[in-house]
Each structure stands twice: as C-alpha cells, then as structure tokens.
Design a protein around this motif. Structure first.
Motif, PDB file in Angstrom:
ATOM      1  N   ASP A 155       0.803  -1.234   0.000  1.00 15.77           N
ATOM      2  CA  ASP A 155       0.000   0.000   0.000  1.00 15.77           C
ATOM      3  C   ASP A 155       0.831   1.278   0.000  1.00 15.77           C
ATOM      4  O   ASP A 155       0.290   2.371   0.188  1.00 15.77           O
ATOM      5  CB  ASP A 155      -0.955   0.030   1.208  1.00 15.77           C
ATOM      6  CG  ASP A 155      -1.928  -1.139   1.215  1.00 15.77           C
ATOM      7  OD1 ASP A 155      -2.388  -1.518   0.118  1.00 15.77           O
ATOM      8  OD2 ASP A 155      -2.195  -1.677   2.308  1.00 15.77           O
ATOM      9  N   GLU A 208       2.911   4.327  -1.710  1.00 18.82           N
ATOM     10  CA  GLU A 208       2.947   4.983  -3.017  1.00 18.82           C
ATOM     11  C   GLU A 208       4.378   5.147  -3.537  1.00 18.82           C
ATOM     12  O   GLU A 208       4.590   5.636  -4.640  1.00 18.82           O
ATOM     13  CB  GLU A 208       2.257   6.342  -2.959  1.00 18.82           C
ATOM     14  CG  GLU A 208       2.933   7.387  -2.081  1.00 18.82           C
ATOM     15  CD  GLU A 208       2.216   8.721  -2.125  1.00 18.82           C
ATOM     16  OE1 GLU A 208       2.286   9.396  -3.177  1.00 18.82           O
ATOM     17  OE2 GLU A 208       1.582   9.083  -1.114  1.00 18.82           O
ATOM     18  N   ARG A 267       0.694   7.035   6.804  1.00 19.82           N
ATOM     19  CA  ARG A 267       0.258   5.671   6.484  1.00 19.82           C
ATOM     20  C   ARG A 267       0.850   4.640   7.440  1.00 19.82           C
ATOM     21  O   ARG A 267       0.179   3.687   7.857  1.00 19.82           O
ATOM     22  CB  ARG A 267       0.648   5.328   5.041  1.00 19.82           C
ATOM     23  CG  ARG A 267       0.253   3.917   4.593  1.00 19.82           C
ATOM     24  CD  ARG A 267       0.817   3.590   3.223  1.00 19.82           C
ATOM     25  NE  ARG A 267       2.272   3.523   3.230  1.00 19.82           N
ATOM     26  CZ  ARG A 267       2.987   2.467   3.640  1.00 19.82           C
ATOM     27  NH1 ARG A 267       2.355   1.386   4.095  1.00 19.82           N
ATOM     28  NH2 ARG A 267       4.294   2.494   3.608  1.00 19.82           N
TER      29      ARG A 267
END
Length: 558
Positions: free
Chosen positions: A215, A217, A277
């Motif tokens: 997940d 980026e 995140r």
C-alpha cells in the motif's frame, strides 16, 4: 629554419628539447615535492603519496617559473653553459638523494600516523607504487604546460604578443572546459547506472511499516540503491527483542528516492503521507535524516536508534542526488540544504497539528554532507533547538555555517577539535566515549551533539587551509590523534588533506571519518537510553561495532 625558443630567458636553444625543465620551476617544485611527503592526518598508501607529490611538484613548478621569470628581469647576471650543466647535475644528485632520504623518512612518518589510528606499522617504502603515481602525473602536467607555452610563443610570433597569449589562453581554457565536461558527463552516467539496482542481498520489504511495502505509493524500483538498502535492511522487532531482552515494535522507515518525484517539495509531501500511512507520528521518536550525497544513510546510526528505543521509532529521509558527496558538494552544494529544508518543514507542519501530549520527539540527524544539509536548514543553534527535540550531527564538514560559528565562538582554553561552548549547556562534542559526561550533568534539552574526531579530514578541509595555519595544528591545541610531525605548509597541507578525505574510511572506528563506535552514545545523549540496562546497551554496542567488518562507514565516496 624556425627561430629557437629560449629557456628561462637564458639563451639556451630548446626546440626538440621539450623535456628541459625551467630552473626556477625545477627548484621550487622539488622543494614542494619534498614537503608533500611529510605526514598529514591519516596514513597514505604509496600510490596516493606519489600522486600528491606529483601535484605538489607541479604547483611548485608553476610558482618557480614565475619567480624565475621575475629574477631574470631584474638580474643581469647569467651563468655560463658549463655552470648550467654543473647546476643541473647537482640538481639531479640532490633529487636522487632526497628521494632516498625521504623514502626512509616517510616510513617513519607514516608509521607515526598509523600508530595514532591504531594500524600496524609498515616495513618499508614502496618505491614502485610511489613512482607509478608520481611519474605519469608529472610528465602529463609538464607536457601540457610545455605545449601551452609553445602554442603561445608561435601565436605571438604570427599575431603579436598580446593576441598570441590571449588566443592561447582561450584555447587552454576552452579545452579544459571540454575535457572536464566530458569527464563529468561520463561520471554522471556511471553514478546514475550505479544508483539503479538494489544490492543482491537486499529484498523488497513486505512490511506495512516500510516505504515501498504494501500500500505504499513509493515505488521500490525508483528509490535508488541506497534507498533499497535502507528500506530492505535494519533490525526487525524480533531482532530487537532478542538483543535487548525487551518487547519491541516494528521500526518505521520512510524513504523517497529522487526518481519518485521531480521536486523536493513533492518528495517531501510523499514522505509525510508515508509517515501518516505507517503510523510514524504515533511513535516515541521521529528522526528526520539528511542523507549523504548519493542518498546513503549509515546503517550503524539508523539501526542504533531503533535498538535503543525498542523499535518505537520512525526514520524519514529522501534522496537529493545519486552522485557521491564530493561531486554533490562541488557541483550542487545547495541540493542537500534544499532537501533538508523541504523535508523538515513538511514533517514539522504535520507534527505541529498533533496534540502536544502525544507528539513524538522530533529530532534531526545528518552524517558528513548530510550534517551540512541539516545544519544549513536552521538559522543557527537557537533556531535548531527551538524547532527540534535535539540533533545528532556526525562528521560535520568544515563549511557548515553553524559549526563554524560555534567553533569560532568556543570558550577560551577549549581546542578547535573539541570545542566547549557556554560550558556545554546546549551543545557538546564527542570523540570518544565519556566526552559528553566530562562537562557535567548540566546539559539542557533539547540537546545538540556533534560527533567529531581530531583527525577527520572532512571536518578540517577548508579553503583557508591553503593560506593560514589552523588552530588544530598549533602546539597548544593539537590532539594526541594528530601526528607530532605534521606541520602546516601553505597549499601543500590542503592538498594532503584532500587526499586524506578519500582515506577517511580506511582507518579503524574512533578515527578519521568513522563514527560507528560512538553513534550509540550520541543517540543516548539526544533521545535517552530507552530504558535499556548496561548489559543490553553493551550488547547493542557489540552488534554495531561488528558492522565495520562487513560494510564501510560513509565518507566522500558516498
């Protein structure tokens, strides 16, 4: 028949004798070469010694040519041909004698330096390697100088003295620019290619607490070789628990490569999203780290803070170049500063939105050129302490503004290589374990800590070394780690320290540009001991010291 050229204004025909040396240049060059063999900060292999001696000879030769030209303009006396032949034979004899004497002397000098850095002594002078470095450089340098001189003479004969010299100079400058451009372009392509692939032993992270993991980026293939080493390496929670005997979390590591986004602002924004995140703002310690020139982070330093705090940490960094530090510093010195400013400002902006009671300790870290970038991101010590929870600055380069201001304003009686500022109330320097404690317990938080060795060439190489003796070489301030035989010599010492920079990794820890044996002390001073007892700290220290056996500590090569 063309008219013969004149050697040194002495009426000696030298066409077809391009190898003849200028008398003044030869004399001063020989002196400079002899001085270059004196000791410097770190041991020098014979090949490097030959190269530095060659450059010293060429610099001295150029100075001597100018001096000889002035002498001939104001002194009417000229030696006879027989006198000139005798003088050259004497010169050759002195040169041979000096080579022999200095060959033996340099063994003693180098062994003295090797003793200061805890290396075994050498048995003798390796003349073959010395001349392999010396002869080609001298011959190429003299040939180029002779070619330029002959070009200027011929152009002056055809176009007039002023035009001939101007055109010859323009040709030389233009050729130099072309050659340097071609070489730098080739190096750039080489470094770019080297930046791409991950090392064979590094695997893509499968942890959600790492950039380039699930997940994320951040694309694994774009973080660069050093980015993959950082994200794919380091201790896991189980490793930390096994070593410290205490429960641990999975450490957070965030890294954005230069190729992940086109601007530093975009890379910084990605880094903050990655911190969100991974839950980095919920950790106890958040480290904003500035890399070295090629994007490298020292494994001992980043692993140390994770072991110390049981993985309750987050480290964020981003790449600003793929070239080694010396290339980045020479050709784009603003890059580490711009990267450091963009990353810290972005992280701090998010950090300030958090409830004060739950914020992590926000600290900054930098090694070598990274330390330069970190310091230049703040307007002095007060600004740094006002905006962070502490700073660990390792092997600071000489040009860092804050380092220079603090060093110049040090308390009377403290040496340049280990200054004391305001009694150590806000900032302290450490070379060996115990240095921090020597100033007593009155060290106010947030703390700023410098790790610095008296024989680290990265710290001591500055432009002023060319024309001025530094304080760290004076008898009053000289450290035990600096050879008693080292003396400041205009221009020559600067050249020696340049070579020393490339040898910074070749000496054991606690010397040169190696700080792996004290980085744990640095983190303890800034962030606390993480609740580890002495036995656990000793085990962590043992693991960190073992790194030196399998991987280098970064310097100008990184």
């Amino acid at each position: 028949m063309t008219s013969p050229e004149r050697d040194g204004g002495m009426g000696v025909c030298v066409h077809a004798r391009w190898w003849r040396l200028d008398p003044g240049g030869a004399l001063v060059g020989l002196l400079a070469a002899a001085l270059s063999m004196t000791p410097s900060l770190l041991p020098r292999p014979a090949l490097f010694q030959g190269i530095i001696t060659a450059f010293a000879f060429l610099i001295g030769y150029g100075v001597g040519v100018g001096v000889w030209w002035l002498v001939l303009r104001f002194v009417r006396w000229r030696p006879t041909p027989e006198g000139r032949r005798i003088a050259w034979w004497v010169y050759i004899g002195v040169a041979v004698l000096l080579t022999i004497v200095l060959g033996f002397a340099s063994v003693g000098w180098q062994n003295e330096v090797r003793t200061t850095v805890e290396l075994p002594e050498i048995d003798g002078f390796d003349g073959l390697l010395f001349f392999a470095g010396f002869v080609p450089v001298v011959l190429i340098g003299l040939a180029l100088a002779r070619a330029v001189r002959r070009l200027g003479t011929r152009l002056s004969a055809r176009l007039g003295r002023g035009w001939g010299s101007t055109i010859a100079t323009a040709i030389v400058v233009g050729s130099t620019v072309v050659v340097v451009s071609v070489v730098m372009f080739g190096l750039d392509r080489l470094y770019l290619a080297n930046n791409g692939p991950a090392a064979p032993w590094v695997t893509e992270p499968m942890s959600a607490f790492r950039s380039a993991g699930p997940d994320s980026e951040v694309e694994w293939d774009l973080v660069g070789r050093h980015g993959t080493a950082f994200l794919g390496g380091g201790p896991k929670a189980a490793d930390i628990e096994e070593l410290t005997g205490r429960p641990a979390l999975e450490p957070v590591r965030v890294y954005v490569g230069q190729a992940n986004a086109p601007t530093v602002e975009e890379r910084a924004a990605i880094a903050v999203r990655e911190l969100e995140r991974t839950g980095a703002f919920e950790r106890d310690v958040l480290v904003v780290a500035t890399t070295t020139g090629s994007g490298w982070l020292e494994p001992q330093a980043v692993d140390a803070v994770e072991y110390l705090h049981g993985g309750d940490t987050a480290i964020v960094s981003m790449q600003y170049a793929y070239t080694p530090s010396w290339v980045s510093f020479v050709f784009d010195p603003d890059a580490p500063v711009a990267s450091s400013v963009a990353l810290f400002d972005a992280v701090q902006a998010k950090w300030e939105t958090l409830p004060e009671a739950t914020r992590p300790q926000l600290v900054v870290y930098g090694l070598s050129l990274g330390a330069h970038g970190t310091q230049e991101a703040f307007d002095g010590l007060d600004d740094l302490r006002a905006n962070t929870g502490g700073a660990l600055l390792v092997g600071s380069p000489n040009g860092a503004t804050m380092w220079r201001e603090l060093t110049e304003g040090r308390d009377a009686g403290s040496p340049q290589w280990q200054p004391v500022v305001d009694g150590g109330r806000e900032v302290r320097w450490l070379s060996v374990p115990g240095d921090f404690h020597a100033l007593g317990p009155d060290w106010a938080a947030p703390r700023v800590a410098y790790l610095q060795h008296a024989n680290d060439p990265v710290t001591w190489l500055g432009l002023e070394l060319i024309w001025a003796e530094p304080d760290w070489l004076t008898p009053e301030e000289r450290a035990d780690e600096v050879s008693d035989s080292m003396r400041w010599i205009p221009a020559v010492t600067a050249l020696q320290v340049v070579i020393d920079m490339f040898m910074g990794e070749s000496v054991p820890a606690s010397h040169g540009h190696n700080y792996g044996d004290v980085v744990l002390d640095g983190w303890q001073a800034i962030t606390g001991d993480g609740g580890l007892d002495d036995a656990a700290l000793a085990r962590v220290q043992g693991v960190l010291e073992g790194y030196a056996e399998v991987q280098p500590v970064g310097s100008v090569s990184e």
